[in-house]
Design a protein around this motif. Structure first.
Motif, short mmCIF file in Angstrom:
data_model
loop_
_atom_site.label_atom_id
_atom_site.label_comp_id
_atom_site.label_asym_id
_atom_site.label_seq_id
_atom_site.Cartn_x
_atom_site.Cartn_y
_atom_site.Cartn_z
N CYS A 438 32.36 -4.79 24.60
CA CYS A 438 30.91 -5.01 24.58
C CYS A 438 30.46 -5.80 25.80
O CYS A 438 31.28 -6.42 26.47
CB CYS A 438 30.49 -5.70 23.29
SG CYS A 438 31.22 -7.31 23.06
N TYR A 439 29.16 -5.72 26.09
CA TYR A 439 28.53 -6.53 27.13
C TYR A 439 27.71 -7.59 26.41
O TYR A 439 26.97 -7.28 25.48
CB TYR A 439 27.54 -5.76 27.98
CG TYR A 439 27.95 -4.49 28.66
CD1 TYR A 439 29.21 -3.93 28.53
CD2 TYR A 439 27.01 -3.82 29.44
CE1 TYR A 439 29.53 -2.76 29.17
CE2 TYR A 439 27.33 -2.64 30.09
CZ TYR A 439 28.59 -2.11 29.95
OH TYR A 439 28.89 -0.93 30.59
N LEU A 440 27.78 -8.81 26.91
CA LEU A 440 26.99 -9.89 26.35
C LEU A 440 26.16 -10.53 27.44
O LEU A 440 26.70 -11.07 28.39
CB LEU A 440 27.91 -10.92 25.69
CG LEU A 440 27.77 -11.00 24.18
CD1 LEU A 440 29.00 -11.61 23.57
CD2 LEU A 440 26.56 -11.83 23.83
N TYR A 441 24.84 -10.43 27.32
CA TYR A 441 23.90 -11.02 28.27
C TYR A 441 23.09 -12.09 27.54
O TYR A 441 22.48 -11.82 26.50
CB TYR A 441 22.92 -9.98 28.80
CG TYR A 441 23.52 -8.75 29.44
CD1 TYR A 441 24.86 -8.71 29.86
CD2 TYR A 441 22.74 -7.61 29.63
CE1 TYR A 441 25.38 -7.58 30.45
CE2 TYR A 441 23.26 -6.47 30.23
CZ TYR A 441 24.58 -6.45 30.64
OH TYR A 441 25.10 -5.33 31.22
N VAL A 442 23.09 -13.30 28.10
CA VAL A 442 22.37 -14.41 27.47
C VAL A 442 21.71 -15.26 28.55
O VAL A 442 22.09 -15.19 29.72
CB VAL A 442 23.32 -15.30 26.64
CG1 VAL A 442 23.90 -14.54 25.46
CG2 VAL A 442 24.45 -15.87 27.51
N PRO A 443 20.73 -16.09 28.18
CA PRO A 443 20.19 -17.05 29.16
C PRO A 443 21.29 -18.00 29.63
O PRO A 443 22.22 -18.32 28.88
CB PRO A 443 19.11 -17.79 28.37
CG PRO A 443 18.75 -16.87 27.25
CD PRO A 443 20.01 -16.15 26.90
N ALA A 444 21.18 -18.45 30.86
CA ALA A 444 22.16 -19.38 31.40
C ALA A 444 22.22 -20.68 30.61
O ALA A 444 23.25 -21.36 30.60
CB ALA A 444 21.85 -19.68 32.87
N ARG A 445 21.11 -21.01 29.96
CA ARG A 445 21.09 -22.18 29.07
C ARG A 445 20.65 -21.73 27.68
O ARG A 445 19.50 -21.82 27.33
CB ARG A 445 20.14 -23.25 29.62
CG ARG A 445 20.65 -23.86 30.92
CD ARG A 445 19.61 -24.73 31.60
NE ARG A 445 20.10 -25.15 32.90
CZ ARG A 445 20.07 -24.39 34.00
NH1 ARG A 445 19.55 -23.18 33.94
NH2 ARG A 445 20.57 -24.82 35.13
N PRO A 446 21.58 -21.23 26.92
CA PRO A 446 21.22 -20.72 25.60
C PRO A 446 20.81 -21.82 24.65
O PRO A 446 21.14 -23.00 24.85
CB PRO A 446 22.50 -20.02 25.13
CG PRO A 446 23.59 -20.63 25.93
CD PRO A 446 22.99 -21.07 27.23
N GLY A 447 20.08 -21.45 23.60
CA GLY A 447 19.68 -22.41 22.58
C GLY A 447 20.86 -22.86 21.74
O GLY A 447 21.96 -22.31 21.81
N VAL A 448 20.61 -23.84 20.89
CA VAL A 448 21.66 -24.42 20.06
C VAL A 448 22.30 -23.36 19.16
O VAL A 448 23.52 -23.26 19.05
CB VAL A 448 21.10 -25.58 19.23
CG1 VAL A 448 22.14 -26.09 18.22
CG2 VAL A 448 20.66 -26.72 20.14
N ALA A 449 21.48 -22.54 18.51
CA ALA A 449 22.01 -21.51 17.61
C ALA A 449 22.80 -20.46 18.38
O ALA A 449 23.83 -19.97 17.90
CB ALA A 449 20.86 -20.85 16.84
N GLN A 450 22.33 -20.14 19.58
CA GLN A 450 23.05 -19.16 20.39
C GLN A 450 24.39 -19.70 20.85
O GLN A 450 25.41 -19.00 20.81
CB GLN A 450 22.18 -18.75 21.58
CG GLN A 450 20.93 -17.99 21.16
CD GLN A 450 19.84 -17.99 22.21
OE1 GLN A 450 19.97 -18.61 23.27
NE2 GLN A 450 18.74 -17.30 21.92
#
Length: 460
Positions: A438-450
């Motif tokens: 899989c590919y996982l794309y997230v903000p460079a500073r994810p939230g606490v839940a993320q």
């Protein structure tokens, strides 16, 4: 759906996600987790892991490696840059024949001892490459007998096309391992006492035009190693019982059939960039009008055309190079992206509940996935949610138009075609399958839940 390609048909690969700056991990998934039947295919209580992730992205990480003209740069998003170049080199682009001189500097990671006796490894990197710059990523592994592989080139990459053609490197092998486009794979993994990869190092080489100031910046680099066992079926995971669906933009690859033959002609060849663009826009990022100025103004969804051009691998002759897609996603403001494997749909549900959609790779016959209406030797789609019964809600780009992209697939069928490592093709021949890529794309500073979700599934 990806166009059939001999190299890709021979093996599987992976995706993982990690974030930078505030992410405190980058650790291997070193212990089996209770109830993760799909970890080994041998039932609950599995005793060993099959997936190991290690990424460098913090200031301390960049300091820890060996520098050859590079420097660690602090700040809100730490990175690796050229300090004093280590030397000059000439590179002849195999796709254009153009020979160009470059200054270069390099960084070599510490040796990472894998928690997994691995049969495959896939590198990921996130970088900024202004005009006049590019980077090369390499892996070197140690076998379980203590000998080492050569330094294998895992990608020569730039976000644009003005200086070099973005490319994988064909023909790399030492007779025990081989690089297949974006995946370093053991040649005979099925043998019970076969070769395994014990540890690995990553090497980055940053290039810029001679006499220039500045250069590329690398924000994240590393790899996923895996040793998923051969299996035609996987034990089904138990659904959470909670419905959850993310509002992800819907784009069809099929409306682009015949567009831009120089980037593999649209249609079935564009499932990867189409899926990538859906998630990039889910996170609120988009190409600019300037980015899209080259696209024929009569074409709908020009951002998908841009994604295809920005992920095209000149050696693979297609847009399905997995790390190139992750690297493209990370060119957008404050985005991080990696390639990995996940262990089960339980992991996917954890990510969806935290607000993280996931791009997955799978292959199947038409009768193996009810409602798909097609078969494929390799296809990317975006998982955006789950029904209350646990069935998979996916944005499937292999759809006739954007409105038809949202699909609901049966949980047990979908989980099996995604997680298995072996299958039979339409001719009845036994071939490899993707094994949870899989590919996982997230903000460079994810939230606490993320952050909690990413830790839970073992990617940081």
């Amino acid at each position: 759906m990806t166009a059939p390609t001999p190299r890709r048909a021979l093996l599987t690969a992976a995706l993982a996600a990690a974030a930078v700056a505030t992410v405190p991990g980058g650790k291997a998934a070193a212990t089996a987790r209770p109830g993760r039947d799909a970890d080994t295919g041998t039932g609950a209580g599995a005793a060993y892991p099959t997936i190991d992730n290690r990424f460098w992205y913090s200031y301390a990480h960049w300091q820890a490696g060996t520098h050859h003209g590079t420097k660690a740069v602090a700040g809100t998003r730490p990175g690796l840059e050229i300090g004093t170049p280590a030397g000059r080199t000439e590179y002849t682009d195999p796709h254009t024949g153009k020979k160009t001189a470059w200054e270069y500097a390099g960084w070599t990671s510490p040796v990472h001892r894998s928690a997994v006796p691995a049969t495959e490894a896939i590198a990921s990197w996130n970088a900024r490459t202004p005009a006049g710059t590019w980077i090369q990523t390499e892996l070197r592994c140690t076998y379980d007998d203590g000998t080492t592989t050569p330094w294998y080139v895992m990608g020569r990459w730039a976000s644009g096309e003005g200086d070099i053609r973005r490319t994988s490197v064909d023909g790399q092998t030492d007779g025990r391992t081989t690089v297949w486009t974006d995946t370093l794979a053991v040649d005979t993994p099925a043998k019970a006492a076969g070769t395994r990869l014990r540890d690995w190092q990553l090497r980055l080489t940053l290039h810029r035009k001679p006499g220039a100031t500045g250069g590329p910046t690398v924000w994240l680099a590393g790899a996923m190693a895996s040793g998923v066992p051969d299996r035609f079926t996987v034990p089904p995971s138990k659904p959470s019982g909670t419905a959850h669906e993310l509002k992800v933009p819907r784009y069809s690859q099929e409306i682009h059939i015949g567009r831009y033959p120089e980037y593999d002609n649209g249609g079935e060849a564009w499932c990867s960039p189409t899926s990538s663009q859906m998630i990039i826009e889910f996170w609120g990022r988009k190409p600019t009008a300037r980015d899209l100025a080259w696209v024929n103004p009569s074409y709908s969804d020009p951002q998908v055309c841009h994604a295809a051009r920005s992920t095209y691998d000149a050696a693979y002759k297609g847009c399905g190079n997995w790390p190139f897609n992750a690297a493209y996603a990370a060119t957008y403001r404050d985005m991080a992206a990696v390639i990995t494997r996940l262990a089960s749909l339980t992991d996917l549900e954890t990510l969806i509940r935290a607000g993280i959609p996931v791009i997955t790779s799978q292959s199947f016959l038409p009768e193996e996935l009810t409602g798909a209406g097609y078969g494929t030797s390799g296809h990317l789609m975006t998982v955006i949610g789950f029904t209350g019964a646990g069935d998979v809600i996916a944005n499937d780009p292999n759809s006739p138009n954007d409105a038809a992209v949202r699909r609901v697939y049966r949980r047990t069928e979908w989980e099996n075609i995604w997680l298995r490592t072996r299958r039979h093709n339409a001719a009845g021949k036994e071939v490899q399958a993707t094994g949870g890529v899989c590919y996982l794309y997230v903000p460079a500073r994810p939230g606490v839940a993320q952050l909690a979700a990413l830790r839970s599934v073992g990617v940081i």
